[in-house]
Every structure is written in structure tokens, then in C-alpha cells.
Design a protein around this motif. Structure first.
Motif, mmCIF file in Angstrom:
data_model
loop_
_atom_site.group_PDB
_atom_site.id
_atom_site.type_symbol
_atom_site.label_atom_id
_atom_site.label_comp_id
_atom_site.label_asym_id
_atom_site.label_seq_id
_atom_site.Cartn_x
_atom_site.Cartn_y
_atom_site.Cartn_z
ATOM 1 N N ARG A 114 0.834 -1.208 0.000
ATOM 2 C CA ARG A 114 0.000 0.000 0.000
ATOM 3 C C ARG A 114 0.867 1.255 0.000
ATOM 4 O O ARG A 114 0.578 2.218 -0.715
ATOM 5 C CB ARG A 114 -0.923 -0.013 1.202
ATOM 6 N N ARG A 116 3.950 1.461 -1.151
ATOM 7 C CA ARG A 116 4.623 1.557 -2.433
ATOM 8 C C ARG A 116 3.674 2.112 -3.505
ATOM 9 O O ARG A 116 4.052 2.967 -4.312
ATOM 10 C CB ARG A 116 5.145 0.189 -2.859
ATOM 11 N N LYS A 117 2.437 1.636 -3.500
ATOM 12 C CA LYS A 117 1.453 2.129 -4.458
ATOM 13 C C LYS A 117 1.202 3.622 -4.266
ATOM 14 O O LYS A 117 1.081 4.379 -5.248
ATOM 15 C CB LYS A 117 0.152 1.344 -4.301
ATOM 16 N N LYS A 121 2.114 6.708 -6.966
ATOM 17 C CA LYS A 121 1.053 7.589 -7.459
ATOM 18 C C LYS A 121 1.228 9.030 -6.986
ATOM 19 O O LYS A 121 0.317 9.846 -7.113
ATOM 20 C CB LYS A 121 -0.319 7.075 -7.003
#
Length: 594
Positions: A114, A116-117, A121
């Protein structure tokens, strides 16, 4: 106008004074003593390019307190999607702190994924300290390739360093740093990792006065980096519009002068068959339009939105909407819209009565729902989407109830009172020409004189005068830029009104000269067509200028912009219609009609 409308004007002035006094009270600021606890509020996290896709700060696996304490906020702040909670960091006044641990926790593979995402973004967070906004990115990543499409490593900032500037007993500025040496956590791979989230605080004395502590936000705006180009574009638009307006005004006045001379010179010798053009339809030009109740509702709603815009500009010009005065604009919009609903009721009912309308209750229903019904439908759809995404943009049920109560207990009664005042005013239409019993047949017109081509022409000129300013407004709302040059915006708004009124008058004259007497709806549609051009610009801005993406952000952008452009359509339509009505009355009053 009647006592209800007079009371309404007094109420709006009281509201205006309340906002001005609120600004003065906020300017006094908070004062502290050494060691005073000052809470740090964590707000939300969001992808940088999707400003509407906001999530609670502790939605990500940060160190959250055992009991999350929410700060009670005003209606406008909640509508803005803010959700402030007390962060577990101690930033006492004038108390320096060496690196201290917030918590030590072991991140699971899912939690690492989570983070890293979120970093990939470009997630950023927002906080508030002594009402000062703080923001920063969650981490950084390294990439390579022609278009940086290959990510090699992803890092999460695990330490936050606060540098707080103060002047005597007041806080002036807060600066945070996350990209420090040995303050990065590698979250490139999906593996469990133990991390110690920490923070540090350094207090620095400054001589910057408290009154200027918000100047850095406006100075950091990219809008000011090209201020000369901005001014040049605005002046160029003003000159172009003035030249165009003057050119068309000269032509129109000369044509009208020739018409008056031809119609009045030796009138007894002129055969009736030789009379043509707009004078030939004097017995039909004031024939009441179709769907007059809907037209009256549209004019009343447009008049209300015009009044709302004027009051918003007044508040902006006196400094109410200063930088990061959170929720003030939305609160003002909600309350002023509720109070000005009486203007909509009065304008609609009085105009409907002038057109000899009988069913005034239906007219008020049209007036009350013409703008608010599409707005509420859009709001509930977007709120449902935000709930599905667990976004802070979704309003709590209590806030929805408050909005409903404002609409039922304030907006609707004020609308009805204005409608009753308008109905009882019993105004007369005062048509300078008598209307014949049977309508005259409209001759076959070329395609470019039909409604849609005329709307395209009427909307293009006002849009061309404001499209430069539109970019800056869109950038401030949808791209984190700061807009604070309200004086220029007000000038552009005045130019928009002038050009809209003039173009509508010119097209109305050409329509009457072609012996087409159905000008009522045409003038309204031509005046409001600029709103359609602005919505077309939304598609261009989304596809060519912004980096917005995702279903939530896309629906919020196009949904709310549709409501705004629809409101502009109604407001400018009312402006165009009233200008056309004044013009038509003037030219037919200037000649002798049989």
C-alpha cells in the motif's frame, strides 16, 4: 419590492458584515506561552494529480493513536472534504525535540504494498498547525528509461523534521523535511519490514510580522511567476473585446438610425406593402412565448445566481477568501444561495405575472428546482461514488441532513416569500405595441439564422474574452495553484456580462430584421450559450492540460463542472434576455405602431 425582499436584503447585508468581522477576528491570531501544547492536525492523503480523490490520513498504515480524535469543523470545511484528526506528535510552543520515535511497528507485505502504491502515485499529505497548512510527499522513487517508465527503487519517508518559525508569542511558518539522510525506508519489494517512524522539531526566531505569514503561499504560486504574461493576456482580451464591441455598436446604431429615418420620413405616403423588417412584425413581437412559466423560472434562477456572484465578488474583494481560509467560500455559497432564493422567487413570480400567468405555484416549483434539482442529483451520485471509494469527499450523514434542513427550512420558505412578494407586486408588461389576434407566419430562414448557429456565434465571443482567465481558475481549483487576483477576475466578469448583453442584442436585432418574432427563448439561449463553450473547454483541459485520471476524479471533475456551467448558462441567459428585452422595448417605443 415589498417587505419580504427588503428583509432579505437586510439579512444578506448582515451575513456580509459577519464574514468581514470574521476575517478581522482571525487576523488577531493566537498567542502562546513557552510550553503551551499546540495540536498538530493530520488531514488527508491524495494522489497529487487527483485533488478530489482524498482519503483519511490514517487510511495508510501510519502510527495512529489508540483513540482518533476528530476536530469539529464548520459546514464549509466538511463540504471541502477535510477530515482533521489529532496526530500523535507533540509540538509544544518553543520546545525543541531531537529525533523522537512516534512508534515502532512491523509492516506486513500488504502494508508495504500500500505504501509503495501510494508513493508511485505521488501521494501527498496535508496537515494543519496553528491553522497553517503543511503538506509534503509520502516518499520518492527512482526511475530510468526514455519516459521514466522503469521504476528501480521506491522509498518511504519514515522521519519528519519540523522547522517552526516564530515571532515573539506567535507562530509564523512551518517547514517540514522528509527527504533526510538515513530517513528513507525501502519499500521496493513486497516483504515484511520493521520501521521506526520518528520526528524532530526545531524552533527558529524570525522578524516576519504575523500579518504577513500567509504571503509565502501566494508568492510560491506559479500563477505569479508569469504575472506579466497574465496581465498582457487580460489587457489584450479587454482591448479586443472593446474594439469588437465598439465596431458592432457603431454598425448597429447606424443601421437603426437608417431604419428610424425610413420609417418616420413621410410616413403617410409609405404604402403598407413597402414596410418590411422588424417594424413589420410589431403586432407579434410582444406575443407571449411558449412555456412562459419555465422561461420565468429560468430568468428568476439566473437573476439569483447573478446576485450570488456579485456578493461572492464583494466578499472576495474585501479579503474574506484569503489563502487557506478553509471552507469559507463554500460556506458563503451555501448561505448566500439560501438567502438569495427569495430574489429568484420574486423575479420569477413578477415576470410570470407580467405574462398573465395564473398557476404561480407551479412557477415557484419550477424556480426552486430548476437549478437545485440537477445539483442535488449530481451531488448524491458523486457522494455515492466517494462512499464506494471510502474517500473523505463523501459527506457524513449528519452533514447531508444539515444541507437538507437548510434547503427545506431556509431556502424554500425564502423562495416562497419572494414569490408571494413578486405576485402581489402586480407589475404590468408595458408593451409599446398592441399584439394582433393571430400570429404572423415566420418566413423560411437560412440555416445560419436558426437557433443552434446563433447560439454558437453568441457563445464564442464572450468565451474568447475569458478563456485566458479560465486556465488560471481551472488551475487553482484542479491543480493545486493559488488564485488571489480577484480584482482582475471581477474585471473579466464585467467584460463577460457586457459582451454577452451586446452580442445577444445584436443577434436579436438581426432576428427581428428577418421578421422572426420568436425572440424570447432565442435571446435566453444565446445569452447562456457561453456556459456550453466553457463545458467544452473542460474536455480540452482534462485531456490536454491536466494529468487527472481514475473514475472518482473524472466523475467529480465533469459532474461538478457540469453544474457550474449550467449555473453560468442560467445566469448569462438571464443577462442576455433582459438586455434583449430592454432593446426591443426601446426600438418599438421609438416608432409609431398602428
Amino acid at each position: 419590492m415589498g417587505k419580504p425582499v427588503a428583509c432579505l436584503a437586510v439579512a444578506i447585508m448582515i451575513l456580509f458584515l459577519y464574514y468581514v468581522i470574521d476575517v478581522i477576528s482571525h487576523a488577531s491570531g493566537n498567542r502562546y506561552k513557552e510550553g503551551d501544547p499546540i495540536p498538530l492536525y493530520a488531514n488527508k492523503v491524495a494522489p497529487f494529480h487527483n485533488p478530489s480523490e482524498t482519503y483519511p490520513y490514517f487510511d495508510l498504515p501510519f502510527c495512529s493513536p489508540a483513540h482518533v480524535e476528530e476536530k469539529k469543523e464548520a459546514l464549509g470545511v466538511v463540504l471541502n472534504g477535510d477530515l482533521l484528526v489529532v496526530a500523535p506528535l507533540k509540538l509544544d510552543f518553543l520546545v525543541d525535540r531531537e529525533p523522537e520515535s512516534i512508534c515502532r511497528k512491523r509492516l506486513t507485505k500488504e502494508e508495504v504494498a500500500r505504501f509503495r502504491k501510494a508513493v508511485l502515485k505521488d501521494y501527498f499529505f496535508t496537515m494543519y498547525y496553528d491553522e497553517l497548512p503543511i503538506w509534503g510527499f509520502l516518499g520518492k522513487f527512482d526511475a530510468e528509461g526514455i519516459d521514466d517508465s522503469i521504476v528501480t527503487s521506491v522509498y518511504l519517508f519514515k522521519h519528519i523534521h519540523f522547522e517552526i518559525l516564530y515571532n515573539k508569542d506567535r507562530i509564523i511558518d512551518v517547514i517540514i523535511q522528509g527527504d533526510l539522510q538515513n530517513a528513507l525506508l525501502d519499500v521496493t519489494d513486497n516483504k515484511e519490514v520493521e520501521v521506526d517512524f520518528s520526528y524532530s522539531v526545531k524552533w527558529i526566531q524570525t522578524d516576519i510580522p504575523y500579518e504577513k505569514r500567509l504571503e509565502k503561499y501566494s508568492q510560491s504560486s506559479s500563477l505569479l511567476h508569469n504575472m506579466e504574461a497574465h496581465w498582457f493576456s487580460i489587457i489584450n482580451s479587454c482591448v479586443t473585446v472593446l474594439l469588437l464591441t465598439g465596431f458592432l455598436a457603431t454598425i448597429l446604431m447606424r443601421v437603426l438610425k437608417n431604419d428610424f429615418v425610413n420609417f418616420t420620413h413621410d410616413e403617410e405616403a409609405v404604402d403598407e406593402q413597402e414596410v418590411s423588417g422588424w417594424k413589420n412584425i410589431h403586432g407579434d413581437v410582444f406575443r407571449y412565448p411558449r412555456c412562459k412559466s419555465l422561461l420565468a423560472a429560468a430568468i428568476g434562477t439566473g437573476t439569483q445566481l447573478f446576485t450570488l456572484s456579485i456578493f461572492i465578488f464583494m466578499l472576495a474583494l474585501v479579503g474574506v477568501f484569503y489563502q487557506y481560509n478553509r471552507g469559507s467560500l463554500i460556506t458563503a455559497l451555501v448561505l448566500i444561495y439560501a438567502f438569495t432564493s427569495g430574489i429568484a422567487g420574486y423575479s420569477s413570480a413578477s415576470f410570470y405575472h407580467m405574462l398573465e400567468g395564473k398557476n404561480w405555484a407551479r412557477n415557484l416549483i419550477f424556480t426552486g428546482s430548476l437549478f437545485s434539482a440537477p445539483l442535488f442529483l449530481t451531488f448524491f451520485f458523486l457522494n455515492t461514488v466517494a462512499l464506494a471509494y471510502n474517500s473523505t469527499a463523501a459527506l457524513p450523514s449528519g452533514t447531508v441532513v444539515v444541507i437538507f434542513l437548510i434547503w427545506t427550512l431556509l431556502t424554500t420558505p425564502v423562495l416562497v416569500l419572494g414569490g408571494i412578494a413578486g405576485k402581489n407586486s402586480r407589475p404590468e408588461f408595458q408593451a409599446p405595441c398592441r399584439t394582433t389576434n393571430h400570429p404572423r407566419q415566420i418566413p423560411q430562414l437560412p440555416w445560419y439564422r436558426t437557433t443552434l448557429p446563433q447560439m454558437a456565434m453568441a457563445g464564442f465571443f464572450p468565451f474568447s474574452a475569458i478563456y485566458v482567465e479560465l486556465y488560471y481558475i481551472f488551475a487553482s481549483v484542479w491543480d493545486h495553484k493559488i488564485y488571489n487576483i480577484y480584482s482582475i477576475l471581477f474585471i473579466v466578469f464585467i467584460i463577460l456580462l457586457i459582451v454577452t448583453a451586446f452580442i445577444t442584442v445584436a443577434l436579436t436585432y438581426f432576428q427581428l430584421a428577418a421578421e422572426d418574432h420568436e425572440w424570447w427563448w432565442r435571446s435566453f439561449l444565446c445569452g447562456g450559450s457561453t456556459g456550453l463553450f466553457i463545458y467544452g473547454y473542460c474536455w480540452y483541459y482534462y485531456g490536454a492540460t491536466s494529468d487527472m485520471s481514475g473514475f472518482l476524479q473524472t466523475t467529480f471533475f465533469f459532474g461538478y463542472m457540469a453544474c457550474i456551467c449550467y449555473g453560468l448558462f442560467l445566469m448569462l441567459g438571464a443577462v442576455g434576455f433582459r438586455a434583449a428585452l430592454i432593446f426591443v422595448r426601446h426600438i418599438y417605443r421609438s416608432i409609431k405602431c398602428e
